[in-house]
Design a protein around this motif. Sequence first.
Motif, mmCIF file in Angstrom:
data_model
loop_
_atom_site.group_PDB
_atom_site.id
_atom_site.type_symbol
_atom_site.label_atom_id
_atom_site.label_comp_id
_atom_site.label_asym_id
_atom_site.label_seq_id
_atom_site.Cartn_x
_atom_site.Cartn_y
_atom_site.Cartn_z
ATOM 1 N N UNK A 1 -23.189 22.242 3.844
ATOM 2 C CA UNK A 1 -22.655 22.009 2.514
ATOM 3 C C UNK A 1 -21.286 21.364 2.676
ATOM 4 N N UNK A 2 -21.185 20.093 2.258
ATOM 5 C CA UNK A 2 -19.925 19.374 2.425
ATOM 6 C C UNK A 2 -19.561 18.642 1.152
ATOM 7 N N UNK A 3 -18.313 18.684 0.770
ATOM 8 C CA UNK A 3 -17.812 17.888 -0.364
ATOM 9 C C UNK A 3 -18.660 18.007 -1.616
ATOM 10 N N UNK B 1 -21.833 18.391 -1.649
ATOM 11 C CA UNK B 1 -23.175 17.877 -1.397
ATOM 12 C C UNK B 1 -23.890 18.769 -0.387
ATOM 13 N N UNK C 1 -26.004 18.439 2.651
ATOM 14 C CA UNK C 1 -26.236 17.339 3.571
ATOM 15 C C UNK C 1 -27.278 17.767 4.594
ATOM 16 N N UNK D 1 -29.484 11.057 -2.488
ATOM 17 C CA UNK D 1 -29.857 9.841 -1.769
ATOM 18 C C UNK D 1 -30.613 10.197 -0.496
ATOM 19 N N UNK E 1 -28.852 13.478 0.995
ATOM 20 C CA UNK E 1 -27.711 14.059 0.275
ATOM 21 C C UNK E 1 -28.229 14.537 -1.070
ATOM 22 N N UNK F 1 -14.048 6.795 2.538
ATOM 23 C CA UNK F 1 -15.037 7.775 2.068
ATOM 24 C C UNK F 1 -14.490 9.199 2.035
ATOM 25 N N UNK F 2 -13.416 9.425 2.786
ATOM 26 C CA UNK F 2 -12.821 10.760 2.816
ATOM 27 C C UNK F 2 -12.361 11.191 1.422
ATOM 28 N N UNK G 1 -13.775 10.225 -1.468
ATOM 29 C CA UNK G 1 -14.820 10.154 -2.484
ATOM 30 C C UNK G 1 -15.281 11.551 -2.837
ATOM 31 N N UNK G 2 -15.347 11.819 -4.141
ATOM 32 C CA UNK G 2 -15.829 13.129 -4.557
ATOM 33 C C UNK G 2 -17.293 13.042 -4.952
ATOM 34 N N UNK G 3 -17.625 12.073 -5.786
ATOM 35 C CA UNK G 3 -19.016 11.949 -6.199
ATOM 36 C C UNK G 3 -19.350 10.497 -6.515
ATOM 37 N N UNK G 4 -20.579 10.116 -6.182
ATOM 38 C CA UNK G 4 -21.019 8.749 -6.444
ATOM 39 C C UNK G 4 -22.044 8.753 -7.562
ATOM 40 N N UNK H 1 -20.147 4.166 -11.185
ATOM 41 C CA UNK H 1 -18.761 4.424 -10.793
ATOM 42 C C UNK H 1 -18.744 5.567 -9.790
ATOM 43 N N UNK I 1 -24.354 4.261 -1.216
ATOM 44 C CA UNK I 1 -24.811 5.647 -1.081
ATOM 45 C C UNK I 1 -25.304 5.900 0.354
ATOM 46 N N UNK J 1 -22.351 6.347 2.600
ATOM 47 C CA UNK J 1 -21.730 7.641 2.356
ATOM 48 C C UNK J 1 -22.579 8.759 2.965
ATOM 49 N N UNK J 2 -23.898 8.606 2.886
ATOM 50 C CA UNK J 2 -24.807 9.577 3.496
ATOM 51 C C UNK J 2 -24.559 9.651 4.998
ATOM 52 N N UNK K 1 -21.196 11.454 5.635
ATOM 53 C CA UNK K 1 -21.223 12.907 5.467
ATOM 54 C C UNK K 1 -22.064 13.575 6.545
ATOM 55 N N UNK L 1 -16.843 19.697 7.548
ATOM 56 C CA UNK L 1 -17.150 20.427 6.321
ATOM 57 C C UNK L 1 -16.219 20.106 5.162
ATOM 58 N N UNK L 2 -14.968 19.843 5.471
ATOM 59 C CA UNK L 2 -13.994 19.810 4.385
ATOM 60 C C UNK L 2 -14.085 18.541 3.563
#
Lengths: 447, 242
Positions: A366-368, A370, A372, A417, A432, B199-200, B202-205, B209, B229, B232-233, B236, B241-242
Amino acid sequence: MKDLVWFVGEAGTSLFEVILFYIFFNGFLTRKEAQRIRTSLVLAIAFAVQFAVGTWFYDKQVIMLISSTLVAVFICFALYSGSLMTRLFSPLLVVVFMVALELIATMLTVAATRVELHDVNTNPWVKLIIIFEKNLLGRMAVKVVTYFRRSFVGSIKTIYQLMILIVPAISLVLIYVILDMMLKPGKDDVSLPITGLLCLMYVNIMIFTIFEAFMRQVNKEYRYMLMEKQLDLQLDHYKQLAESRSRVREMWHDFRNHIQCIRILFDKGDMETLGEYIRNLTDYEERANVLDTGNPVIDALLSNKQSIAARAGIRFEMELVLPPQLEIPPADICSILGNSLDNAIEACNRIKNPGIEKMIRLSLAYKNGYLVMELVNTFEEAPQRQGKHFKTWKSSPQFHGLGLQSIERTVEQNGGNMKIDIDEGTFTLKILVPAGIQETLPEAEHA
Amino acid sequence: MRIGFCDDDKAFLELLASYCRECLPFVDQDERVDVECLSSGEELLKAYRLGKTFDILFIDLKMKGLNGFETARQIRLIDNEVIIIFVTSLANSVLKCFEYKPFWYLVKPVTRKNFKNVFMKAVAERTSASRAECVFSTRTEGTVKLCIGNIIYLESLSRRIRLHATDGDYFFYAGINEEEKKLEKYDFIRIHKSYLVNPHYIKQINRNWLTLTDGGRLPVSGRRFKAVYDRYTDYLARGSLS
């Protein structure tokens, strides 16, 4: 002749048309992120243009038609997003739809009030009645169609969607035919065509109703199947839990023996043997324990797949960093994880060459915000693409549609995604899914 | 690099430290590595107050006095960058630790293999790209050296570029395509013809937007959505984790 009633009628038509565009687009297209004020501004401009054109060129049908189309295109581009083609195509569709409605309403009124057809545009009262009817019919039709689209989009094949959408299209043709018959000179009796129209309407509504009921049934069956699968997994998991419980009891028994031996060795003062004894015990440390992520669905599923993999001689590695309460529907987690692991196990089972290691590596974290997932497996035969999707290896067709495509559908329904990478000998599936976590937890546990 | 272990169980502390020393030869670094054992949350906070900083911290959740969560909370007030790894025997409390931006967590009993796995991840993160630096020549402030981890996004304004960083905006003349090439190895994502994002942050896509961690919004071009996306996948699936 431009009196108040006429103006009200014209304003009503324009207002209705703009609102109809808006409702129709709302049902079919995705809205742009826009503030309320912008939306109302766009609609107001559309209304003003429509009204102005309507009052000036009330007797020129072509100009009115073109202006309607342009207004529809304007609304579409100002408020909605999507590809250029859909944004151009939808306004045309809605304008055609409106013209058809106008025809139907005019005809019904002509039939009911027995006014001459060419009087319609000049008699304000008749026009008001027509607008009212048009409004009613239009809103009803849009409601039915958009509701139908919203509830089943994604869950049925495109071919069925096309087939069902052809029904109203053919009905429009039929309406035109009936209208044509009616307008022929020498035919004064309109009760027969009216009956025909009403029958046609009934048939249309019924087909949509039945189709909807049918789709609901199909959806229910799919959910039911998933649930049954899940229940089986839970059962397996409980069996494994029972097994591990008896193993724990065994270990506990062993443990007492070990402590006894250690004490005896210590009392005897034989430190060397004692040290060796303790070192031999360390294999307890590395022993695998029962899965416990705190998430019962994931636990059950993974331990089931783990034992299947172990039986098939597949090395199965897992790395799990999960909060216990993920806000993703359990059926969806089950479908995503279950299907992807089934695929991985299937691919490993097809490895016949002893030189290739059968290996699956799963990482769930579980990250941000999401969930994953990364799933890596080895394979021998590279999966073959069939257009955008992959060909199945499965021989039994009843499982079709439960593979990668259904994973992708579930993931996209949840706003996530899916990505596939194929390297030399390994297949990597990355997923994700945006997910919240529940913030309720008994405080006592941390004290 | 300084690594701290914080636990009130002396024997366990020794065990973790010994695992850690076994892993050190695998750390590919010239820098000196200090391993420090602290027997309570208070002791750790005292060390912080005396001006010591740590790079990686292993904190036990269940301790006498200050528990692990409280310790982590107070450390986060002082140091937002340190990599925190919780050690716990309570599988249930995992949820709560997500609030304190942990890097990872270890469940007791900790095995040698698990420890090495997590430890190497943490070290890799510490020495990773987010701490690398990149040079930009700006108009007003001359040549500026910026830490990659502090850049939030780049916006192209016709021929100029506005670089939005955590400490403010920088302007310079450049094409965004060249900047994209330069920053590609740090996972920067081109979300729009005039935006390049770290990307660090980015909260949500969403389809049109994306939301940044500071609440800001940037447009995503519909044509690039799937590619954005996908990147970003990848990011991640690889990251922490953070």
